[in-house]
Design a protein around this motif. Structure first.
Motif, PDB file in Angstrom:
ATOM      1  N   GLN A   1      42.813  18.137 -16.513  1.00 24.54           N
ATOM      2  CA  GLN A   1      41.594  17.646 -17.135  1.00 24.54           C
ATOM      3  C   GLN A   1      41.221  16.294 -16.539  1.00 24.54           C
ATOM      4  N   VAL A   2      40.010  16.222 -16.042  1.00 21.06           N
ATOM      5  CA  VAL A   2      39.551  14.991 -15.431  1.00 21.06           C
ATOM      6  C   VAL A   2      39.117  14.008 -16.521  1.00 21.06           C
ATOM      7  N   GLN A   3      39.560  12.795 -16.367  1.00 19.14           N
ATOM      8  CA  GLN A   3      39.200  11.772 -17.332  1.00 19.14           C
ATOM      9  C   GLN A   3      38.806  10.496 -16.614  1.00 19.14           C
ATOM     10  N   LEU A   4      37.668   9.949 -17.007  1.00 18.89           N
ATOM     11  CA  LEU A   4      37.197   8.677 -16.490  1.00 18.89           C
ATOM     12  C   LEU A   4      37.019   7.739 -17.670  1.00 18.89           C
ATOM     13  N   VAL A   5      37.613   6.560 -17.564  1.00 12.98           N
ATOM     14  CA  VAL A   5      37.541   5.610 -18.656  1.00 12.98           C
ATOM     15  C   VAL A   5      37.028   4.278 -18.140  1.00 12.98           C
ATOM     16  N   GLU A   6      35.864   3.895 -18.643  1.00 10.19           N
ATOM     17  CA  GLU A   6      35.287   2.613 -18.248  1.00 10.19           C
ATOM     18  C   GLU A   6      35.778   1.500 -19.162  1.00 10.19           C
ATOM     19  N   SER A   7      35.823   0.307 -18.615  1.00  9.22           N
ATOM     20  CA  SER A   7      36.182  -0.867 -19.400  1.00  9.22           C
ATOM     21  C   SER A   7      35.521  -2.091 -18.795  1.00  9.22           C
ATOM     22  N   TYR A  95      28.001   3.841 -16.979  1.00  6.02           N
ATOM     23  CA  TYR A  95      28.861   5.000 -16.823  1.00  6.02           C
ATOM     24  C   TYR A  95      29.367   5.092 -15.386  1.00  6.02           C
ATOM     25  N   CYS A  96      30.619   5.457 -15.233  1.00  3.11           N
ATOM     26  CA  CYS A  96      31.080   5.809 -13.890  1.00  3.11           C
ATOM     27  C   CYS A  96      31.125   7.329 -13.796  1.00  3.11           C
ATOM     28  N   ALA A  97      30.984   7.821 -12.605  1.00  8.59           N
ATOM     29  CA  ALA A  97      30.922   9.257 -12.373  1.00  8.59           C
ATOM     30  C   ALA A  97      31.508   9.589 -11.012  1.00  8.59           C
ATOM     31  N   TYR A 115      31.759  14.649 -12.879  1.00  6.02           N
ATOM     32  CA  TYR A 115      32.555  14.123 -13.981  1.00  6.02           C
ATOM     33  C   TYR A 115      32.015  12.754 -14.412  1.00  6.02           C
ATOM     34  N   TRP A 116      32.042  12.533 -15.715  1.00 11.21           N
ATOM     35  CA  TRP A 116      31.479  11.311 -16.284  1.00 11.21           C
ATOM     36  C   TRP A 116      32.441  10.676 -17.279  1.00 11.21           C
ATOM     37  N   GLY A 117      32.398   9.360 -17.326  1.00 10.11           N
ATOM     38  CA  GLY A 117      33.084   8.654 -18.384  1.00 10.11           C
ATOM     39  C   GLY A 117      32.181   8.558 -19.600  1.00 10.11           C
ATOM     40  N   LYS A 118      32.692   7.940 -20.654  1.00 10.00           N
ATOM     41  CA  LYS A 118      31.914   7.829 -21.883  1.00 10.00           C
ATOM     42  C   LYS A 118      31.054   6.575 -21.925  1.00 10.00           C
ATOM     43  N   GLY A 119      31.273   5.691 -20.983  1.00 15.29           N
ATOM     44  CA  GLY A 119      30.429   4.521 -20.874  1.00 15.29           C
ATOM     45  C   GLY A 119      30.983   3.272 -21.520  1.00 15.29           C
ATOM     46  N   THR A 120      30.492   2.138 -21.053  1.00 18.41           N
ATOM     47  CA  THR A 120      30.832   0.845 -21.632  1.00 18.41           C
ATOM     48  C   THR A 120      29.549   0.030 -21.749  1.00 18.41           C
ATOM     49  N   LEU A 121      29.387  -0.626 -22.882  1.00 20.44           N
ATOM     50  CA  LEU A 121      28.144  -1.330 -23.172  1.00 20.44           C
ATOM     51  C   LEU A 121      28.152  -2.730 -22.578  1.00 20.44           C
ATOM     52  N   VAL A 122      27.088  -3.030 -21.870  1.00 14.78           N
ATOM     53  CA  VAL A 122      26.866  -4.372 -21.340  1.00 14.78           C
ATOM     54  C   VAL A 122      25.610  -4.932 -21.990  1.00 14.78           C
ATOM     55  N   THR A 123      25.739  -6.077 -22.610  1.00 14.50           N
ATOM     56  CA  THR A 123      24.605  -6.725 -23.256  1.00 14.50           C
ATOM     57  C   THR A 123      24.431  -8.116 -22.664  1.00 14.50           C
ATOM     58  N   VAL A 124      23.250  -8.366 -22.143  1.00 16.30           N
ATOM     59  CA  VAL A 124      22.958  -9.660 -21.528  1.00 16.30           C
ATOM     60  C   VAL A 124      21.923 -10.370 -22.385  1.00 16.30           C
ATOM     61  N   SER A 125      22.293 -11.501 -22.916  1.00 18.41           N
ATOM     62  CA  SER A 125      21.381 -12.254 -23.768  1.00 18.41           C
ATOM     63  C   SER A 125      20.603 -13.280 -22.953  1.00 18.41           C
ATOM     64  N   SER A 126      19.395 -13.543 -23.415  1.00 23.54           N
ATOM     65  CA  SER A 126      18.538 -14.483 -22.680  1.00 23.54           C
ATOM     66  C   SER A 126      18.725 -15.908 -23.165  1.00 23.54           C
TER      67      SER A 126
END
Length: 126
Positions: A1-7, A95-97, A115-126
């Motif tokens: 099973q392929v697994q991609l994990v972003e951090s 997401y990485c793929a 194949y895709w990871g579940k993603g990691t949230l990036v928030t950039v404040s002004s």
């Protein structure tokens, strides 16, 4: 099973930096081209950067060129996205793929990635 994990995602001020990582397992990572995509709220997922299986060729979206750097370490089955000079418009889930078919070509469309990871949230404040 392929697994991609972003951090590596998080909250950062405009002008700051983040480094995303993608840990892969279950597939010969070194045989696959890798890409980073992102999806901002209310928008479609878009290509950000890609790298061939050897790491010899990279491609970037115009919006991140000169600010982001994609890399990979095949010995560690990991890929990275160094993001500098971040802007509020970079806010998205990243997401990485992997593309298992064309390891020597960077694919920029979602449909080409297997194949895709579940993603990691990036928030950039002004």
């Amino acid at each position: 099973q392929v697994q991609l994990v972003e951090s590596g995602g998080g909250l950062v001020q405009a002008g700051g930096s983040l480094r995303l990582s993608c840990a892969a397992s279950g597939w010969p990572f070194a045989s696959a081209a890798m890409g980073w995509f992102r999806q901002a709220p209310g928008k479609e997922r878009e290509f950000v950067a890609g790298i061939t299986r050897s790491g010899g060729n990279t491609l970037y979206a115009d919006s991140v060129k000169g600010r982001f750097t994609i890399s990979r370490d095949n010995a560690k089955n990991t890929g990275n996205l160094q993001m500098n000079s971040l802007k509020p418009e970079d806010t998205a889930v990243y997401y990485c793929a992997l593309d298992r078919n064309m390891g020597t070509v960077v694919q920029t469309t979602q449909g080409a990635m297997d194949y895709w990871g579940k993603g990691t949230l990036v928030t950039v404040s002004s």
